[in-house]
Design a protein around this motif. Structure first.
Motif, PDB file in Angstrom:
ATOM      1  N   UNK A 106     178.279  77.115  79.213  1.00 42.73           N
ATOM      2  CA  UNK A 106     176.990  76.432  79.284  1.00 42.73           C
ATOM      3  C   UNK A 106     175.846  77.384  79.019  1.00 42.73           C
ATOM      4  N   UNK A 107     175.972  78.592  79.514  1.00 43.75           N
ATOM      5  CA  UNK A 107     174.900  79.574  79.299  1.00 43.75           C
ATOM      6  C   UNK A 107     174.796  79.952  77.832  1.00 43.75           C
ATOM      7  N   UNK A 108     175.977  80.074  77.169  1.00 45.54           N
ATOM      8  CA  UNK A 108     175.957  80.452  75.742  1.00 45.54           C
ATOM      9  C   UNK A 108     175.342  79.365  74.897  1.00 45.54           C
ATOM     10  N   UNK A 109     175.791  78.102  75.102  1.00 42.38           N
ATOM     11  CA  UNK A 109     175.228  77.013  74.298  1.00 42.38           C
ATOM     12  C   UNK A 109     173.770  76.799  74.607  1.00 42.38           C
ATOM     13  N   UNK A 110     173.371  77.068  75.841  1.00 41.58           N
ATOM     14  CA  UNK A 110     171.967  76.938  76.187  1.00 41.58           C
ATOM     15  C   UNK A 110     171.096  77.935  75.480  1.00 41.58           C
ATOM     16  N   UNK A 111     171.705  79.033  75.016  1.00 39.66           N
ATOM     17  CA  UNK A 111     170.935  80.047  74.293  1.00 39.66           C
ATOM     18  C   UNK A 111     170.823  79.729  72.808  1.00 39.66           C
ATOM     19  N   UNK A 112     171.327  78.559  72.377  1.00 39.22           N
ATOM     20  CA  UNK A 112     171.181  78.182  70.980  1.00 39.22           C
ATOM     21  C   UNK A 112     172.337  78.577  70.109  1.00 39.22           C
ATOM     22  N   UNK A 113     173.428  79.102  70.671  1.00 39.40           N
ATOM     23  CA  UNK A 113     174.594  79.478  69.881  1.00 39.40           C
ATOM     24  C   UNK A 113     175.490  78.268  69.689  1.00 39.40           C
ATOM     25  N   UNK A 114     176.006  78.052  68.435  1.00 36.73           N
ATOM     26  CA  UNK A 114     176.844  76.898  68.138  1.00 36.73           C
ATOM     27  C   UNK A 114     178.231  77.093  68.697  1.00 36.73           C
ATOM     28  N   UNK A 115     178.804  76.052  69.176  1.00 33.21           N
ATOM     29  CA  UNK A 115     180.189  76.027  69.587  1.00 33.21           C
ATOM     30  C   UNK A 115     180.949  75.245  68.526  1.00 33.21           C
ATOM     31  N   UNK A 116     182.107  75.649  68.172  1.00 39.39           N
ATOM     32  CA  UNK A 116     182.864  75.039  67.081  1.00 39.39           C
ATOM     33  C   UNK A 116     183.393  73.677  67.489  1.00 39.39           C
ATOM     34  N   UNK A 117     182.460  72.664  67.419  1.00 37.54           N
ATOM     35  CA  UNK A 117     182.812  71.295  67.754  1.00 37.54           C
ATOM     36  C   UNK A 117     182.626  70.413  66.521  1.00 37.54           C
ATOM     37  N   UNK A 118     183.342  69.290  66.381  1.00 42.48           N
ATOM     38  CA  UNK A 118     183.175  68.394  65.221  1.00 42.48           C
ATOM     39  C   UNK A 118     181.744  67.878  65.135  1.00 42.48           C
ATOM     40  N   UNK A 119     181.197  67.871  63.917  1.00 42.39           N
ATOM     41  CA  UNK A 119     179.838  67.404  63.708  1.00 42.39           C
ATOM     42  C   UNK A 119     179.857  65.944  63.236  1.00 42.39           C
ATOM     43  N   UNK A 120     178.834  65.161  63.565  1.00 41.88           N
ATOM     44  CA  UNK A 120     178.776  63.769  63.096  1.00 41.88           C
ATOM     45  C   UNK A 120     178.611  63.739  61.573  1.00 41.88           C
ATOM     46  N   UNK A 121     179.135  62.699  60.896  1.00 43.25           N
ATOM     47  CA  UNK A 121     179.003  62.619  59.439  1.00 43.25           C
ATOM     48  C   UNK A 121     177.541  62.465  59.037  1.00 43.25           C
ATOM     49  N   UNK A 122     177.168  62.940  57.842  1.00 39.94           N
ATOM     50  CA  UNK A 122     175.773  62.793  57.395  1.00 39.94           C
ATOM     51  C   UNK A 122     175.454  61.318  57.158  1.00 39.94           C
ATOM     52  N   UNK A 123     174.203  60.940  57.285  1.00 39.10           N
ATOM     53  CA  UNK A 123     173.845  59.533  57.063  1.00 39.10           C
ATOM     54  C   UNK A 123     174.046  59.143  55.602  1.00 39.10           C
ATOM     55  N   UNK A 124     174.479  57.908  55.379  1.00 37.34           N
ATOM     56  CA  UNK A 124     174.666  57.406  54.011  1.00 37.34           C
ATOM     57  C   UNK A 124     173.296  57.187  53.385  1.00 37.34           C
ATOM     58  N   UNK A 125     173.032  57.754  52.194  1.00 38.31           N
ATOM     59  CA  UNK A 125     171.717  57.572  51.580  1.00 38.31           C
ATOM     60  C   UNK A 125     171.474  56.111  51.212  1.00 38.31           C
ATOM     61  N   UNK A 126     170.274  55.647  51.429  1.00 40.75           N
ATOM     62  CA  UNK A 126     169.907  54.273  51.096  1.00 40.75           C
ATOM     63  C   UNK A 126     169.520  54.192  49.631  1.00 40.75           C
ATOM     64  N   UNK A 127     170.168  53.245  48.870  1.00 45.71           N
ATOM     65  CA  UNK A 127     169.869  53.112  47.440  1.00 45.71           C
ATOM     66  C   UNK A 127     168.555  52.368  47.255  1.00 45.71           C
ATOM     67  N   UNK A 128     167.747  52.875  46.370  1.00 50.53           N
ATOM     68  CA  UNK A 128     166.487  52.211  46.075  1.00 50.53           C
ATOM     69  C   UNK A 128     166.740  51.040  45.134  1.00 50.53           C
ATOM     70  N   UNK A 129     166.271  49.873  45.493  1.00 49.08           N
ATOM     71  CA  UNK A 129     166.496  48.680  44.692  1.00 49.08           C
ATOM     72  C   UNK A 129     165.771  48.754  43.360  1.00 49.08           C
ATOM     73  N   UNK A 130     166.424  48.234  42.317  1.00 49.75           N
ATOM     74  CA  UNK A 130     165.820  48.201  40.989  1.00 49.75           C
ATOM     75  C   UNK A 130     164.780  47.080  40.931  1.00 49.75           C
ATOM     76  N   UNK A 131     163.814  47.178  40.020  1.00 44.25           N
ATOM     77  CA  UNK A 131     162.821  46.101  39.889  1.00 44.25           C
ATOM     78  C   UNK A 131     163.496  44.761  39.583  1.00 44.25           C
ATOM     79  N   UNK A 132     163.169  43.740  40.349  1.00 47.01           N
ATOM     80  CA  UNK A 132     163.659  42.369  40.128  1.00 47.01           C
ATOM     81  C   UNK A 132     165.188  42.293  40.142  1.00 47.01           C
ATOM     82  N   UNK A 133     165.796  43.158  40.932  1.00 44.22           N
ATOM     83  CA  UNK A 133     167.260  43.261  40.948  1.00 44.22           C
ATOM     84  C   UNK A 133     167.937  41.947  41.324  1.00 44.22           C
ATOM     85  N   UNK A 134     167.504  41.322  42.403  1.00 47.09           N
ATOM     86  CA  UNK A 134     168.164  40.102  42.871  1.00 47.09           C
ATOM     87  C   UNK A 134     168.058  38.982  41.836  1.00 47.09           C
ATOM     88  N   UNK A 135     166.905  38.867  41.183  1.00 48.36           N
ATOM     89  CA  UNK A 135     166.711  37.836  40.165  1.00 48.36           C
ATOM     90  C   UNK A 135     167.669  38.032  38.992  1.00 48.36           C
TER      91      UNK A 135
END
Length: 311
Positions: free
Chosen positions: A34-63
């Motif tokens: 606890x003292x080590x992690x509290x000092x800002x040192x990383x512990x080798x734990x699984x990281x959450x997946x990066x967020x999926x990028x949101x695609x920008x809709x094309x003009x008048x795409x749905x139409x």
């Protein structure tokens, strides 16, 4: 030697560690972690997946996707009987429409799977009769006019040209797709484009003979009918021809030229804020000019009046 000899052997035996001391050591390790992690040192734990990028809709795409899916449904159900020439030509034109519209979407980054995937509720396609097909063709543009009216200018012009082709295909198969008798806000602009066509083909017919004259008179009849629907331009006596017409060859050139130019720049006719009635009027007018071109012998195109859109 009678003294304690444990320190002189090769191994030193330590007294056993009690359970209490073992718990103390484990607890101390947790405190240290606890003292080590509290000092800002990383512990080798699984990281959450990066967020999926949101695609920008094309003009008048749905139409545009909606139009493509409607074309897909028609092409899957295409009949194979009656008027084979008209059916073949119409199918080729609608396939070209679909290809160009899909290309427009994919060029703007829309995944193909999102364009072609149909709703799960869509029933299995069955072959249409010619009568059903022409009704579906005539109704398809009307289903999208409201959304087209609020689309970007580029999309409006592209789809209005496409709707003209769809209406013309419906009429080739026997549907009624002429402009309505009620005037829309763009009727004066349509009249300005129609009356010069009538005048030009009066000249073409006068300078033609035999087969070309028969073609010219047939086209002239169609154009006069269109003029009766949209009105005659007030400047009926002020038109000039793009070049002198003195023989059959120049008459053929004039007919080709004025019909190809007639539907160019339909975005200017629609204006910046068209109504659904204006869009319908222009699309049906484009169809009527295409059909006049059929009589004259011009090959129909999927997007009349426009440079070939990128695929």
């Amino acid at each position: 030697m009678n003294g304690d000899t444990r320190a002189h052997g090769s191994r030193v035996q330590l007294p056993p560690v009690s359970t209490t001391r073992r718990l103390f050591l484990v607890g101390g390790g947790a405190a240290l972690l606890a003292a080590v992690t509290g000092c800002g040192l990383r512990v080798d734990l699984p990281q959450p997946p990066p967020p999926v990028p949101t695609r920008r809709r094309a003009p008048d795409e749905a139409l545009i996707i909606g139009v493509v899916r409607d074309l897909d449904a028609l092409l899957r159900s295409w009949p194979a009987a009656a008027k084979p020439a008209a059916l073949k030509e119409s199918r080729s034109l609608l396939t070209e429409l679909r290809t160009v519209l899909v290309g427009r979407l994919t060029n703007d980054g829309v995944p193909t799977a999102e364009i072609t995937s149909a709703p799960t509720s869509t029933p299995t396609a069955k072959t249409l009769s010619v009568g059903e097909l022409r009704k579906r063709l005539a109704a398809l543009p009307s289903a999208h006019l409201e959304a087209t009216a609020s689309a970007t200018a580029e999309t409006r012009e592209l789809l209005t040209a496409a709707y003209g082709t769809i209406f013309a295909s419906a009429q080739r198969l026997g549907a009624e797709a002429a402009p309505a008798s009620e005037a829309s806000p763009v009727r004066p602009q349509l009249a300005e484009r129609t009356s010069p066509l009538v005048y030009a083909f009066e000249v073409v017919a006068a300078q033609s003979s035999k087969t070309q004259r028969r073609q010219a008179l047939g086209t002239l009849e169609r154009l006069r009918g269109l003029e009766r629907l949209v009105g005659r331009d007030d400047a009926a006596s002020g038109w000039s021809l793009p070049f002198p017409v003195t023989d059959q060859r120049s008459a053929r050139r004039l007919g080709d030229t004025v019909l190809k130019r007639a539907v160019g720049g339909i975005g200017e006719v629609l204006g910046a804020a068209p109504t659904t009635q204006s869009l319908d009027d222009v699309a049906r007018w484009v169809a009527a000019v295409q059909l006049a071109g059929d009589t004259w012998g011009l090959d129909p195109v999927a997007f009349p009046g426009m440079e070939q859109p990128d695929r």
